[in-house]
Design a protein around this motif. Structure first.
Motif, short mmCIF file in Angstrom:
data_model
loop_
_atom_site.label_atom_id
_atom_site.label_comp_id
_atom_site.label_asym_id
_atom_site.label_seq_id
_atom_site.Cartn_x
_atom_site.Cartn_y
_atom_site.Cartn_z
N ILE A 323 0.92 -1.22 0.00
CA ILE A 323 0.08 -0.04 0.06
C ILE A 323 0.76 1.20 -0.24
CG2 ILE A 323 -1.60 1.13 1.56
CD1 ILE A 323 -2.87 -1.39 2.36
N ILE A 324 1.95 1.47 0.87
CA ILE A 324 2.92 2.50 0.95
C ILE A 324 3.63 2.66 -0.60
CG2 ILE A 324 4.94 3.32 1.97
CD1 ILE A 324 3.93 1.86 4.65
N THR A 325 3.97 1.46 -0.99
CA THR A 325 4.85 1.45 -2.19
C THR A 325 3.80 2.03 -3.34
OG1 THR A 325 6.11 -0.30 -1.66
CG2 THR A 325 6.19 0.23 -3.98
N LEU A 326 2.40 1.58 -3.43
CA LEU A 326 1.54 2.02 -4.61
C LEU A 326 1.19 3.51 -4.44
CD1 LEU A 326 -0.91 -0.82 -4.46
CD2 LEU A 326 0.80 -0.51 -6.21
N GLN A 327 1.13 4.02 -3.21
CA GLN A 327 1.01 5.52 -2.78
C GLN A 327 2.08 6.17 -3.37
OE1 GLN A 327 0.36 5.83 1.41
NE2 GLN A 327 -1.67 4.96 1.18
N THR A 328 3.43 5.79 -3.17
CA THR A 328 4.55 6.39 -4.01
C THR A 328 4.43 6.22 -5.48
OG1 THR A 328 6.09 5.74 -2.04
CG2 THR A 328 7.03 6.41 -4.06
N LEU A 329 3.93 5.08 -6.21
CA LEU A 329 3.59 5.20 -7.46
C LEU A 329 2.67 6.01 -8.07
CD1 LEU A 329 4.48 3.73 -9.96
CD2 LEU A 329 2.74 1.84 -9.33
N VAL A 330 1.58 6.17 -7.46
CA VAL A 330 0.73 7.35 -7.65
C VAL A 330 1.18 8.78 -7.66
CG1 VAL A 330 -1.39 8.27 -6.91
CG2 VAL A 330 -1.38 5.81 -6.79
#
Length: 698
Positions: A323-330
């Motif tokens: 979830i943290i990584t996907l937020q960075t990707l967004v």
């Protein structure tokens, strides 16, 4: 900082013991327990087995032997060993995620450790209890438990345990948002740190110092602490600790805008994580690189690093990290203008969050079900244990009964012979005794009846003599005095008042004698009532005729509204005595020109004769004492009384199955209700006062 850190710090000696154990001695210990001669030995060996099962992480077997050990404890109590059993039972519940169930056993362990005098064990158990409170979400209770443990540790030289408690309470206050107390305990913890401590412990101390300095925006000082922590991590030879310190240094460098230095640290971190095949740290390194490139205004490179980080996170299957990584990707996609893809990734992150929430909810439900199943299984075990104990007791009792039967058989054979010999003699004497007892009982009953009759006769005689001596003496003395005055009087002027007074005194004595004769007639045991059907109006008219002279003397108005057809069933003599006595009282206590009213009120099985007057009346206290110890009062014209009339009337009506009640009227006067039995109700029975004119009521 992870909560498991202080837990590892305390139990590091036990972990090293587990690594040093190459082969399990459990088989030998089980044999020793089976062949032990006493429960105390079985309890000690069982505790060793439980301890070994905990080292080997075989918690189901641990639970079974804890239960067996507690059974041995009941037979041979030992606080020293049972405290460990309760401690491992609490560890079992924590391992199963049943945190609330683990609280009770840990509290039992602390109690037994205190009784055993083992303060070190008690401190260690209190620390674990605080950890379980924290796991159960009861942070305040965890802080309270740690606080009580610190009071002990501050007075004993046990720095590792004290440091572990400080780390735990720092973590608890951080989770509770109490930064001031968290900072206080951080300073206390740091004051314990020494160069002689192991390098991994000093590494965490440097991390804590760095975090404190970062909160004060002293980023350079924090970097120096992290570098010192990196050197400690390198001395441990643990690559994971080195990676962790590189992460702290890289994030610190990025805050100081030393982006190239930070990228170098994150690259080194990635290389070491790839060497260890640690996907989690690889994803963390790529994510930190992406954030750094975004700050350097290089969105394309940042997007590339963020996608690599997302791939690592998906492979690692750690949803929180993903979830943290996907937020960075967004963020990287939005920086490159790929808003559609950013929306897709954002939805993916939201789906993972929703799924985690559903899984957590399911875990809570499963935990509740597990607690219920655990309680059910424990209840079943307790029931089975009780059943086994009952069966054992029953078997023991049966064996005792068999032995008792064998012992009594011989004695029974001897006793039977003696009983046979004595039976004839006993039966003979019993029959003779029974006949004698029957005769004695008959004589005793006859004597008792005679004694009761004599006692009743004596009581009646004594009561009669007492009343005569008390109530007759005064009026006779007054009469004697009046006669003496008559003899000494020499004028006709003095003669008339004396004659009037003598006349009143004679009336008083006559009234007293009448009452005494009526009462003595009631008290006589052989006196028989003569019940007959009477016309109530005729009895009232006869009594009014007898008292007409008294009525005329006081100029009273008597209203006779008694139903002419009303029949009653009573003893004529006693009923007339009752009516005469009540009417005489009404005349006596009604002033001149007053009213007296007589009327009947029909009830279900009797009729009530109401005699009302407009006299002086009585207080509630006088009415309550009327039939117990009444006051002797004079009438409105000085008429004397003896206080026996209404008591005799009540006894007469009780003997006839009737009633007599006295009531106080609202304004003045008295109402006496005489309840009299009636024959079978006829059509003539009616309530007389239904025809009373309104002018007659008072």
């Amino acid at each position: 900082m992870r909560l498991i850190l202080p837990f590892i710090l305390v139990w590091l000696p036990f972990l090293s013991q587990a690594q040093a154990t190459n082969s399990s001695p459990i088989v030998k210990w089980k044999h020793d327990m089976a062949t032990a001669a006493h429960d105390s030995i079985r309890l000690r060996v069982c505790t060793q087995i439980v301890r070994q099962y905990q080292i080997e992480n075989q918690y189901d077997s641990l639970y079974r032997y804890v239960q067996r050990g507690l059974g041995f404890h009941k037979a041979s109590p030992s606080d020293f060993y049972v405290c460990e059993l309760y401690y491992y039972l609490g560890r079992y519940y924590r391992h199963k995620g049943l945190y609330r169930r683990g609280i009770g056993p840990l509290q039992q362990a602390i109690s037994h450790a205190d009784r055993a005098g083992s303060e070190a064990k008690s401190a260690r158990y209190q620390y674990v209890l605080a950890v379980i409170f924290s796991d159960a979400g009861q942070l305040e209770k965890a802080v309270e438990q740690i606080g009580s443990n610190l009071k002990y540790l501050l007075t004993h030289q046990n720095e590792p345990m004290l440091a572990a408690n400080y780390l735990l309470i720092i973590e608890l206050y951080g989770n509770m948002g109490n930064t001031s107390l968290q900072a206080q305990y951080q300073q206390k913890y740091l004051s314990l740190v020494k160069d002689s401590w192991p390098p991994d412990h000093r590494m965490y101390a440097h991390i804590m110092k760095g975090q404190i300095l970062e909160k004060k925006n002293r980023w350079q000082g924090a970097a120096n602490e992290y570098r010192a922590g990196l050197r400690c991590a390198q001395r441990t030879g643990d690559s994971l600790k080195v990676i962790e310190m590189l992460h702290y240094l890289g994030v610190n460098g990025r805050h100081r805008r030393q982006y190239l230095s930070a990228l170098s640290l994150f690259n080194n971190m990635e290389v070491m994580a790839r060497r260890l095949h640690d996907l989690s740290f690889q994803a963390t390194a790529k994510r930190e690189q992406a954030i750094t490139y975004l700050l350097m205004q290089q969105p394309k490179t940042a997007l590339q690093k963020a996608r690599q980080a997302a791939n690592y996170s998906r492979q690692n299957k750690q949803e929180e990290e993903l979830i943290i990584t996907l937020q960075t990707l967004v963020t990287a996609l939005e920086a490159n203008g790929e808003f559609r893809n950013a929306l897709i990734v954002s939805r993916e992150a939201q789906q993972i969050k929703d799924r985690r929430f559903a899984e957590q909810s399911a875990q809570k439900v499963a935990q509740m079900q597990a607690e219920f199943d655990s309680e059910t299984s424990e209840h079943t075990i307790r029931v089975l244990q009780k059943n086994a104990q009952i069966a054992q007791l029953q078997a023991s009792r049966q064996q005792q009964q068999i032995q008792l039967a064998q012992r009594t058989q011989l004695a029974a054979a001897v006793v039977i012979g003696l009983l046979g010999l004595l039976c004839g003699v006993v039966i003979y004497f019993l029959r003779k005794t029974q006949r004698t007892n029957i005769q004695l009982n008959e004589h005793q009953q006859l004597l008792q009846q005679t004694a009761d009759a004599l006692a009743e006769s004596n009581a009646t005689k004594d009561k009669l003599f007492s009343l005569i001596s008390h109530d007759l003496r005064s009026p006779v003395a007054s009469m004697k005095n009046s006669i003496r005055q008559l003899r000494s009087s020499d004028t006709e002027f003095h003669l008339k008042p004396l004659m009037n007074r003598l006349d009143q005194q004679v009336d008083s004595v006559l009234d007293l004698l009448t009452n005494l004769l009526d009462w003595s007639m009631v008290q006589l045991k052989g006196f028989q009532l003569n019940f007959e059907s009477l016309v109530l109006q005729e009895l009232v008219a006869e009594v009014l005729s007898q008292t007409s002279e008294l009525i005329q003397q006081k100029q009273l108005t008597v209203i006779n509204q008694v139903d002419k057809h009303q029949l009653v069933v009573a003893d004529r003599h006693q009923l007339m005595a009752v009516i005469r006595n009540v009417l005489t009282n009404a005349i006596k206590f009604t002033p001149t020109d007053g009213f007296i009213r007589l009327h009947t009120v029909a009830k279900s099985a009797m009729v009530e004769l109401h005699i009302r007057d407009t006299g002086v009346g009585m207080t509630a206290e006088q009415i309550s004492n009327l039939f117990k110890s009444p006051d002797v009062r004079s009438g409105t014209s000085g008429e004397k009384g003896v206080g026996l009339g209404l008591r005799i009337c009540r006894e007469m009506m009780d003997r006839q199955g009737g009633t007599l009640w006295v009531e106080q009227l609202p304004k003045s006067g008295t109402l006496v209700r005489i309840g009299i039995a009636t024959p079978v109700q006829t059509a003539h029975n009616s309530v007389a006062n239904d025809h009373v004119p309104s002018s007659a009521a008072f």
